[in-house]
Design an enzyme around this catalytic site. Structure first.
Site, PDB file in Angstrom:
ATOM      1  N   LYS A   1      97.124 117.091  63.577  1.00 44.72           N
ATOM      2  CA  LYS A   1      98.071 117.488  64.623  1.00 44.72           C
ATOM      3  C   LYS A   1      99.516 117.213  64.182  1.00 44.72           C
ATOM      4  O   LYS A   1     100.374 118.087  64.282  1.00 44.72           O
ATOM      5  CB  LYS A   1      97.744 116.740  65.937  1.00 44.72           C
ATOM      6  CG  LYS A   1      96.341 117.039  66.456  1.00 44.72           C
ATOM      7  CD  LYS A   1      96.046 116.374  67.780  1.00 44.72           C
ATOM      8  CE  LYS A   1      95.943 114.879  67.706  1.00 44.72           C
ATOM      9  NZ  LYS A   1      94.850 114.382  66.843  1.00 44.72           N
TER      10      LYS A   1
ATOM     11  N   ARG B   1      91.670 113.013  57.568  1.00 43.77           N
ATOM     12  CA  ARG B   1      92.204 111.692  57.219  1.00 43.77           C
ATOM     13  C   ARG B   1      91.116 110.792  56.622  1.00 43.77           C
ATOM     14  O   ARG B   1      91.364 110.032  55.687  1.00 43.77           O
ATOM     15  CB  ARG B   1      92.839 111.005  58.427  1.00 43.77           C
ATOM     16  CG  ARG B   1      93.311 109.599  58.044  1.00 43.77           C
ATOM     17  CD  ARG B   1      94.114 108.871  59.077  1.00 43.77           C
ATOM     18  NE  ARG B   1      95.438 109.425  59.228  1.00 43.77           N
ATOM     19  CZ  ARG B   1      95.921 109.886  60.357  1.00 43.77           C
ATOM     20  NH1 ARG B   1      95.171 109.871  61.443  1.00 43.77           N
ATOM     21  NH2 ARG B   1      97.135 110.366  60.422  1.00 43.77           N
TER      22      ARG B   1
HETATM   23  P1  ADP Z   1      96.599 113.613  63.445  1.00 50.39           P
HETATM   24  O1  ADP Z   1      98.070 113.738  63.778  1.00 50.39           O
HETATM   25  O2  ADP Z   1      95.755 114.649  64.113  1.00 50.39           O
HETATM   26  O3  ADP Z   1      96.072 112.220  63.663  1.00 50.39           O
HETATM   27  P2  ADP Z   1      97.510 114.046  60.716  1.00 50.39           P
HETATM   28  O4  ADP Z   1      98.283 115.299  60.883  1.00 50.39           O
HETATM   29  O5  ADP Z   1      98.301 112.778  60.596  1.00 50.39           O
HETATM   30  O6  ADP Z   1      96.423 113.900  61.875  1.00 50.39           O
HETATM   31  O7  ADP Z   1      96.570 114.255  59.432  1.00 50.39           O
HETATM   32  C1  ADP Z   1      95.912 113.187  58.786  1.00 50.39           C
HETATM   33  C2  ADP Z   1      95.860 113.400  57.301  1.00 50.39           C
HETATM   34  O8  ADP Z   1      94.955 114.464  57.026  1.00 50.39           O
HETATM   35  C3  ADP Z   1      97.185 113.806  56.664  1.00 50.39           C
HETATM   36  O9  ADP Z   1      97.370 113.045  55.499  1.00 50.39           O
HETATM   37  C4  ADP Z   1      97.042 115.253  56.282  1.00 50.39           C
HETATM   38  O10 ADP Z   1      97.543 115.464  55.002  1.00 50.39           O
HETATM   39  C5  ADP Z   1      95.548 115.476  56.242  1.00 50.39           C
HETATM   40  N1  ADP Z   1      95.231 116.777  56.839  1.00 50.39           N
HETATM   41  C6  ADP Z   1      95.028 117.017  58.156  1.00 50.39           C
HETATM   42  N2  ADP Z   1      94.713 118.302  58.376  1.00 50.39           N
HETATM   43  C7  ADP Z   1      94.724 118.906  57.182  1.00 50.39           C
HETATM   44  C8  ADP Z   1      94.472 120.262  56.750  1.00 50.39           C
HETATM   45  N3  ADP Z   1      94.131 121.213  57.632  1.00 50.39           N
HETATM   46  N4  ADP Z   1      94.582 120.535  55.440  1.00 50.39           N
HETATM   47  C9  ADP Z   1      94.898 119.566  54.557  1.00 50.39           C
HETATM   48  N5  ADP Z   1      95.139 118.275  54.892  1.00 50.39           N
HETATM   49  C10 ADP Z   1      95.047 117.933  56.181  1.00 50.39           C
END
Ligand code: ADP
Length: 368
Positions: A90, A243
């Site tokens: 997200k 993650r």
């Molecule tokens: P959230 O905000 O939903 O908790 P994040 O955006 O912080 O999740 O994502 C967590 C990790 O996973 C980040 O390091 C990101 O690089 C990786 N990630 C998440 N979604 C993807 C995706 N669709 N493709 C590649 N990497 C992703």
């Protein structure tokens, strides 16, 4: 060691990413929420464009259209709500949307906006078309949420001047901006707030094939060689969560460096996961303990979530937000009006025999 290979776009986003609150489950490798030691790698692994963001194809196509339309009209993006469990991307999407729009992302979280004054400070700082990212938006206080409504509807905010009998309200115009909210608990969002988002995007757990691509991409960024079958082993244990996939990859690459020559083959991947006690379904000791409690102590359930929380010595919220979602989604446990039950899959996974229906199960209404 780790060196980013992504093109060096200037990091225009304000960097104070909200950290998750600490809790007993904070040291789990398979935990989806952000931990302090993830920050550095999150920055390295984060895709910087929609093309680089793996999966979620349907949503990505829509977002491309919205970005293009907003750019052509020179307007801010419509307000967007991103829903889904932690670690699914997200925050990454919010960053990407700001970049694709060519604007600054201002990141904060629901609990960090303590009062209306703090919100006013944030809003008046926004430039035209900027993105305000509010993580855990379901945790805004009622007062802050109410003063957010006029801001997102008509780009203005009421500010109280002075106090007591001389207090007066002035209406301050704001620059047109876009609110990107993120929540792990859509059910806790109030209807008025929900209705103010132009696009609601629900992110679901990722299929193994997409996680394989994420693991391979991250290994490239870490400069680590990884065999195809090894990335499949990691992806299968990543609980549908990018993650977790990235964190597992980091742990496995530690083992590869110390036990081998640094490259990751299937054997190293499997041995590392065994040592971390993460089984083939991606379940760790805490998951297995939760299922064992339902099966051994409560004869397969139903057992109320409060009782389960007490038996696990964890807060109820942790059971509901951290442990249950993946076990429910994978069908290891079920939710009934009378509490949680262990499914046949849970019995089989733990190598236990399920009582014959009607025979072993306790009669309805039994106290214990
Ligand atoms: P959230 O905000 O939903 O908790 P994040 O955006 O912080 O999740 O994502 C967590 C990790 O996973 C980040 O390091 C990101 O690089 C990786 N990630 C998440 N979604 C993807 C995706 N669709 N493709 C590649 N990497 C992703």
């Amino acid at each position: 060691m780790a060196k980013p290979k992504t093109p060096g776009r200037s990091p225009r986003e304000r960097t104070e990413m909200p950290s998750q609150t600490a809790s007993a489950e904070g040291s789990r490798v398979v935990e989806g929420s952000r931990r302090p030691d993830d920050e550095r790698f999150d920055r390295l692994f984060r895709p910087t464009s929609l093309d680089d963001y793996i999966g979620q194809e349907k949503h990505k196509q829509n977002l491309r259209v919205f970005v293009e339309a907003a750019r052509r009209r020179n307007e801010p993006l419509d307000h967007i709500l991103l829903c889904g469990p932690p670690g699914l991307g997200k925050t990454t999407l919010a960053l990407i949307l700001a970049r694709e729009m060519g604007v600054t992302l201002h990141a904060t979280s629901g609990p960090a906006i303590e009062h209306k004054g703090a919100l006013a400070g944030l809003l008046t700082n926004l430039q035209q078309r900027d993105v305000l990212f509010v993580d855990e938006i379901h945790r805004l206080t009622a007062a802050v949420e109410e003063s957010l409504y006029p801001a997102i509807e008509s780009y203005s905010i009421d500010i109280m001047m002075g106090d007591g009998p001389h207090a007066s309200t002035i209406n301050l115009p704001l620059q047109p901006f876009s609110l990107v909210g993120a929540t792990t608990r859509t059910g806790l969002l109030t209807a008025p707030l929900l209705s103010r988002f132009g696009y609601v995007m629900r992110l679901d757990f990722y299929p193994v094939e997409e996680l394989v691509r994420i693991v391979q991409r991250s290994a490239r960024l870490l400069d680590v060689a990884i065999a195809e079958e090894a990335s499949v082993e990691i992806a299968q244990r990543a609980r549908g969560t990018p993650r977790v996939a990235n964190r597992l990859l980091r742990r496995v690459s530690d083992f590869a460096l110390v036990l081998g020559d640094g490259s990751i083959d299937r054997d190293i991947a499997v041995e590392s996961c065994d040592r971390l006690e993460i089984d083939q379904a991606g379940l760790d000791e805490m998951d297995r303990r939760l299922m064992s409690i339902i099966i051994d102590t409560y004869e397969g359930g139903p057992v109320g979530v409060e009782t389960l929380a007490a038996a696990m010595a964890e807060p109820r919220d942790t059971i509901e937000d951290v442990y249950e979602p993946y076990l429910l989604q994978q069908g290891f446990i079920g939710r009934t009006p009378r509490g949680r039950i262990a499914t046949r899959k849970a019995y089989e996974h733990l190598g236990k025999t399920m009582p014959v229906q009607g025979g072993g199960a306790p009669p309805q209404g039994t106290l214990f």
